[in-house]
Design an enzyme around this catalytic site. Structure first.
Site, PDB file in Angstrom:
ATOM      1  N   HIS A 152      40.464  34.764  31.634  1.00 51.52           N
ATOM      2  CA  HIS A 152      40.794  36.190  31.691  1.00 51.52           C
ATOM      3  C   HIS A 152      42.190  36.360  32.283  1.00 51.52           C
ATOM      4  O   HIS A 152      42.488  35.832  33.358  1.00 51.52           O
ATOM      5  CB  HIS A 152      39.737  36.903  32.544  1.00 51.52           C
ATOM      6  CG  HIS A 152      39.874  38.390  32.575  1.00 51.52           C
ATOM      7  ND1 HIS A 152      39.398  39.197  31.568  1.00 51.52           N
ATOM      8  CD2 HIS A 152      40.419  39.224  33.492  1.00 51.52           C
ATOM      9  CE1 HIS A 152      39.646  40.475  31.868  1.00 51.52           C
ATOM     10  NE2 HIS A 152      40.263  40.513  33.037  1.00 51.52           N
ATOM     11  N   ASP A 197      45.054  39.065  33.450  1.00 50.42           N
ATOM     12  CA  ASP A 197      45.261  40.453  33.864  1.00 50.42           C
ATOM     13  C   ASP A 197      46.737  40.811  33.871  1.00 50.42           C
ATOM     14  O   ASP A 197      47.484  40.327  34.722  1.00 50.42           O
ATOM     15  CB  ASP A 197      44.693  40.642  35.275  1.00 50.42           C
ATOM     16  CG  ASP A 197      43.174  40.645  35.274  1.00 50.42           C
ATOM     17  OD1 ASP A 197      42.593  41.476  34.558  1.00 50.42           O
ATOM     18  OD2 ASP A 197      42.576  39.802  35.976  1.00 50.42           O
ATOM     19  N   GLY A 233      43.793  47.041  39.259  1.00 51.90           N
ATOM     20  CA  GLY A 233      45.059  46.919  39.983  1.00 51.90           C
ATOM     21  C   GLY A 233      45.077  45.736  40.937  1.00 51.90           C
ATOM     22  O   GLY A 233      46.122  45.146  41.157  1.00 51.90           O
ATOM     23  N   PHE A 234      43.924  45.394  41.480  1.00 55.22           N
ATOM     24  CA  PHE A 234      43.886  44.329  42.486  1.00 55.22           C
ATOM     25  C   PHE A 234      42.618  43.505  42.353  1.00 55.22           C
ATOM     26  O   PHE A 234      41.564  44.035  41.976  1.00 55.22           O
ATOM     27  CB  PHE A 234      43.933  44.944  43.896  1.00 55.22           C
ATOM     28  CG  PHE A 234      45.134  45.811  44.109  1.00 55.22           C
ATOM     29  CD1 PHE A 234      46.358  45.261  44.468  1.00 55.22           C
ATOM     30  CD2 PHE A 234      45.051  47.182  43.892  1.00 55.22           C
ATOM     31  CE1 PHE A 234      47.481  46.070  44.624  1.00 55.22           C
ATOM     32  CE2 PHE A 234      46.176  47.995  44.046  1.00 55.22           C
ATOM     33  CZ  PHE A 234      47.390  47.437  44.416  1.00 55.22           C
ATOM     34  N   GLY A 242      34.754  42.543  41.211  1.00 54.23           N
ATOM     35  CA  GLY A 242      33.754  42.320  42.252  1.00 54.23           C
ATOM     36  C   GLY A 242      32.530  41.523  41.815  1.00 54.23           C
ATOM     37  O   GLY A 242      31.475  41.631  42.438  1.00 54.23           O
TER      38      GLY A 242
HETATM   39  C1  DX5 Z   1      41.315  44.058  38.426  1.00 61.46           C
HETATM   40  C2  DX5 Z   1      41.380  42.964  37.372  1.00 61.46           C
HETATM   41  C3  DX5 Z   1      40.317  41.945  37.541  1.00 61.46           C
HETATM   42  C4  DX5 Z   1      40.429  41.161  38.822  1.00 61.46           C
HETATM   43  C5  DX5 Z   1      39.036  40.785  39.233  1.00 61.46           C
HETATM   44  O1  DX5 Z   1      42.300  45.000  38.159  1.00 61.46           O
HETATM   45  O2  DX5 Z   1      41.238  43.529  36.081  1.00 61.46           O
HETATM   46  O3  DX5 Z   1      40.214  41.088  36.425  1.00 61.46           O
HETATM   47  O4  DX5 Z   1      41.197  40.002  38.699  1.00 61.46           O
HETATM   48  O5  DX5 Z   1      39.101  40.201  40.491  1.00 61.46           O
HETATM   49  P1  DX5 Z   1      37.808  40.034  41.394  1.00 61.46           P
HETATM   50  O6  DX5 Z   1      36.831  39.199  40.629  1.00 61.46           O
HETATM   51  O7  DX5 Z   1      38.356  39.378  42.601  1.00 61.46           O
HETATM   52  O8  DX5 Z   1      37.269  41.435  41.645  1.00 61.46           O
HETATM   53 ZN    ZN Z   2      40.749  42.133  34.336  1.00 65.22          ZN
END
Ligand code: DX5
Ligand code: ZN
Length: 225
Positions: A35, A37, A144-145, A177
């Site tokens: 994946h 991002d 975003g994070f 999450g």
């Molecule tokens: C959030 C991203 C996610 C993120 C998930 O904006 O789209 O793909 O990397 O990270 P975790 O699994 O740590 O929530």
């Molecule tokens: Zn993502």
């Protein structure tokens, strides 16, 4: 026929100074998809990486590249992501006014297309495009994070999407999450692709990535209907 459950580690949580090594490590550790991002500091309040970095990672694994665009506008950049090695490109319904046009453009580039909605966006938004997508991605955090807390109310939306999708060959992906504790909540509701960033990469070693991927997969599988 139930689709196999897929686990897609998010490279956002990897060590950006060694993305090539880390993508090869999660590949060997059992990742089904990778994946990726992409954030622009405009659609979401953070900046990650673009097509050139994806192209560089492409040389280190043959796994399916699941590219999650958190950018607006999307149309001017679709060809660059296709060319960089994306297998599937997902775009946010909230990111632009012409969802059909953007999804059509992705398929015209020969790639699979996905539509994404934020936790606060109703499922009805994706109904008009269900015949034009290969995947629906439901965010369980506000994008975003990495490392944010899972929003459990989204489970209701997963059930609604599952019902809307019906017999269509569309995957339902969850992002945000995901851990061995939260995975069962969404797989019980019908999700079949689980993105996980922190919960995989927090281990810091390939053996740890393998353990974490296996734990998410086992917890998710056990709760499937
Ligand atoms: C959030 C991203 C996610 C993120 C998930 O904006 O789209 O793909 O990397 O990270 P975790 O699994 O740590 O929530
Ligand atoms: Zn993502």
């Amino acid at each position: 026929m139930q689709k196999p459950l897929l686990v897609a580690p998010s490279m956002l949580a990897a060590d950006f100074a060694k993305l090539g090594e880390d993508v090869a490590a999660v590949d060997r550790a059992g990742a089904d998809w990778i994946h990726l991002d992409v954030m622009d500091g405009h659609f979401v309040p953070n900046i990650s990486f673009g097509p050139d970095v994806i192209r560089a990672m492409r040389r280190h694994t043959k796994k399916f590249f699941d590219v999650h665009l958190m950018i607006a506008p999307v149309d001017p950049y679709l060809a660059a992501f296709a060319d960089a090695g994306a297998d599937l490109i997902s775009i946010h319904a909230e990111a632009g006014p012409h969802l059909h046009r953007s999804l059509q453009a992705i398929r015209a580039l020969g790639k699979q297309a996905g539509v994404v909605i934020n936790p606060g966006t109703p499922v009805s938004v994706i109904e008009p495009v269900l015949d034009r997508v290969d995947l629906v991605l439901l965010m369980t955090v506000n994008p975003g994070f990495g490392g944010q807390a899972f929003i459990p109310e989204v489970a209701t939306k997963v059930r609604a999407v599952k019902a809307l999708v019906g017999d269509r060959p569309i995957r339902i992906e969850i992002d945000g999450g995901i851990t061995p504790e939260t995975a069962p909540i969404v797989t019980a509701a019908g999700a079949d692709v689980l993105v996980a960033g922190s919960a995989v990469f927090k281990a810091g070693t390939e053996e740890g990535y393998a353990r974490n991927i296996a734990a998410i997969r086992a917890a998710g599988e056990a709760a499937r209907g």
